[in-house]
Motif scaffolding. Sequence first.
Motif, PDB file in Angstrom:
ATOM      1  N   THR A 273       0.657  -1.120   0.082  1.00 57.55           N
ATOM      2  CA  THR A 273       0.050  -0.137   0.159  1.00 57.55           C
ATOM      3  C   THR A 273       0.757   1.679  -0.452  1.00 57.55           C
ATOM      4  N   ASP A 274       0.445   2.188  -0.296  1.00 57.00           N
ATOM      5  CA  ASP A 274       0.884   3.562  -0.352  1.00 57.00           C
ATOM      6  C   ASP A 274       0.102   4.806   1.100  1.00 57.00           C
ATOM      7  N   ASP A 275      -0.351   3.793   1.251  1.00 56.78           N
ATOM      8  CA  ASP A 275      -1.349   4.639   2.709  1.00 56.78           C
ATOM      9  C   ASP A 275      -0.093   4.551   3.768  1.00 56.78           C
ATOM     10  N   ALA A 276       0.365   5.659   4.551  1.00 58.31           N
ATOM     11  CA  ALA A 276       1.347   5.562   5.505  1.00 58.31           C
ATOM     12  C   ALA A 276       0.681   5.055   7.275  1.00 58.31           C
ATOM     13  N   LYS A 277      -0.680   4.445   6.890  1.00 59.42           N
ATOM     14  CA  LYS A 277      -1.033   4.705   8.316  1.00 59.42           C
ATOM     15  C   LYS A 277      -0.966   3.050   8.202  1.00 59.42           C
ATOM     16  N   ILE A 278      -1.664   2.417   7.195  1.00 61.47           N
ATOM     17  CA  ILE A 278      -1.241   0.945   6.966  1.00 61.47           C
ATOM     18  C   ILE A 278      -0.067  -0.154   7.144  1.00 61.47           C
ATOM     19  N   LYS A 279       0.751   0.865   6.217  1.00 61.64           N
ATOM     20  CA  LYS A 279       1.954   0.263   5.931  1.00 61.64           C
ATOM     21  C   LYS A 279       2.609   0.445   7.046  1.00 61.64           C
ATOM     22  N   ALA A 280       1.957   0.920   8.640  1.00 65.42           N
ATOM     23  CA  ALA A 280       2.860   1.240   9.956  1.00 65.42           C
ATOM     24  C   ALA A 280       2.780   0.368   9.969  1.00 65.42           C
ATOM     25  N   LEU A 281       1.948  -0.935   9.622  1.00 71.81           N
ATOM     26  CA  LEU A 281       1.072  -1.970  11.036  1.00 71.81           C
ATOM     27  C   LEU A 281       2.300  -3.079  10.453  1.00 71.81           C
ATOM     28  N   LYS A 282       3.338  -2.973   9.687  1.00 75.19           N
ATOM     29  CA  LYS A 282       3.919  -3.974   9.623  1.00 75.19           C
ATOM     30  C   LYS A 282       5.236  -4.886   9.958  1.00 75.19           C
ATOM     31  N   PRO A 283       5.998  -3.473  11.251  1.00 75.42           N
ATOM     32  CA  PRO A 283       6.225  -4.234  12.203  1.00 75.42           C
ATOM     33  C   PRO A 283       5.880  -4.819  13.502  1.00 75.42           C
ATOM     34  N   ALA A 284       4.698  -4.994  13.602  1.00 77.14           N
ATOM     35  CA  ALA A 284       3.893  -4.943  14.497  1.00 77.14           C
ATOM     36  C   ALA A 284       3.166  -6.383  13.683  1.00 77.14           C
ATOM     37  N   ILE A 285       3.481  -6.953  12.536  1.00 81.87           N
ATOM     38  CA  ILE A 285       2.696  -8.460  11.850  1.00 81.87           C
ATOM     39  C   ILE A 285       4.344  -8.459  11.693  1.00 81.87           C
ATOM     40  N   VAL A 286       5.072  -8.766  11.614  1.00 84.63           N
ATOM     41  CA  VAL A 286       6.223  -9.477  11.330  1.00 84.63           C
ATOM     42  C   VAL A 286       6.766  -9.567  12.607  1.00 84.63           C
ATOM     43  N   ALA A 287       6.229  -9.129  13.879  1.00 82.03           N
ATOM     44  CA  ALA A 287       7.243  -9.539  15.140  1.00 82.03           C
ATOM     45  C   ALA A 287       5.634 -10.866  15.127  1.00 82.03           C
ATOM     46  N   ALA A 288       4.508 -10.646  15.219  1.00 87.73           N
ATOM     47  CA  ALA A 288       3.589 -11.533  14.808  1.00 87.73           C
ATOM     48  C   ALA A 288       4.262 -13.247  14.643  1.00 87.73           C
ATOM     49  N   LEU A 289       4.463 -12.517  13.141  1.00 86.32           N
ATOM     50  CA  LEU A 289       4.610 -13.791  12.457  1.00 86.32           C
ATOM     51  C   LEU A 289       5.644 -14.381  13.418  1.00 86.32           C
ATOM     52  N   LYS A 290       6.657 -13.614  13.812  1.00 87.39           N
ATOM     53  CA  LYS A 290       7.921 -14.735  14.274  1.00 87.39           C
ATOM     54  C   LYS A 290       7.739 -15.156  15.305  1.00 87.39           C
ATOM     55  N   GLN A 291       6.562 -15.286  15.967  1.00 88.15           N
ATOM     56  CA  GLN A 291       6.401 -15.327  17.416  1.00 88.15           C
ATOM     57  C   GLN A 291       5.396 -17.016  17.555  1.00 88.15           C
ATOM     58  N   VAL A 292       5.394 -17.048  15.539  1.00 86.67           N
ATOM     59  CA  VAL A 292       3.915 -18.482  15.497  1.00 86.67           C
ATOM     60  C   VAL A 292       5.304 -19.511  14.945  1.00 86.67           C
ATOM     61  N   GLN A 293       5.767 -20.463  15.933  1.00 86.15           N
ATOM     62  CA  GLN A 293       6.103 -21.623  15.924  1.00 86.15           C
ATOM     63  C   GLN A 293       5.970 -21.904  14.552  1.00 86.15           C
TER      64      GLN A 293
END
Length: 293
Positions: A273-293
């Motif tokens: 996306t070009d929407d900065a507010k949605i793009k700002a979700l990426k770090p939190a999403i990546v951190a959650a993905l890393k928690q999944v075994q």
Amino acid sequence: MRHILLWACCLLSAPAFAQTCPPEGQSKASLQALKALQFTLPDAAEKQKLAEGLLACLGDPDSELRDGIAYEALTQWMRAGDFGADTLRGMRDKLYAMLDGEDKPGFAHPFAALVLSEVARTDRVKPWMSPEERAAMVDRAAAYVESVRDYRGYIDGEGWRHGVAHGADWLMQLSLNPALERAQLDRILAGVASQALPETGHAYVFGEPGRLARPVLYVAQRGELSEADWQAWFAALPPRLGKLNREDYTNWMARRHDLLAFLTNLYLEADQTDDAKIKALKPAIVAALKQVQ
């Protein structure tokens, strides 16, 4: 007096929403003919009466009546702005009654939710609900999504049920409404989280994770949740999966599949996306993905 008592008894014992499809005065053939005319009905009163009658078809086992006629006609008319607030309010309340009633075949609840998503859209385009009605609808929608235990999607010869996806569409339309307050956005996110990895261990195969992702993206677009809020919300998802349970391996893997699909859908949307507010979700999403075994 006896007649009054009998009349009252009948009222009390009558179902909250009578199920008769096709509506009185109509047949499947006449409804097919109307569809061929692109649901054109010049008489506003006739259209309103038919719209109210078609609500019963949302639970019909015939997918052509349910999906191809009732849903399509109601959607077209509402998107054209053909109904006033009183009619929309009446339709909404009848759809609520459908959600509260029994649904053994499994069609009425998900299609009531899907049409309610269109009712919610009308209020976003041209507000007619009071703040209290709108808040009640948010709670209704989230509670519906949380309640879904019938995970059937498409079945040959029967058509769609798709309860989770239809409920997610309802939440999505609400998430787009600028009149919602922060508490209502949190309620929407709670509803989504409940089905991101269903407790039953059902593995989604009909695009449900992508549909669940949409209300999250639109809530993010509003910019009302802080970075810390999003980190906390995403961080709470993986712990619900728990440790690998070898005694119930299939269930655990299905839930892991659902969570990964949900997070991956969100990551791809945030990445592209070009929407900065949605793009700002990426770090939190990546951190959650890393928690999944």
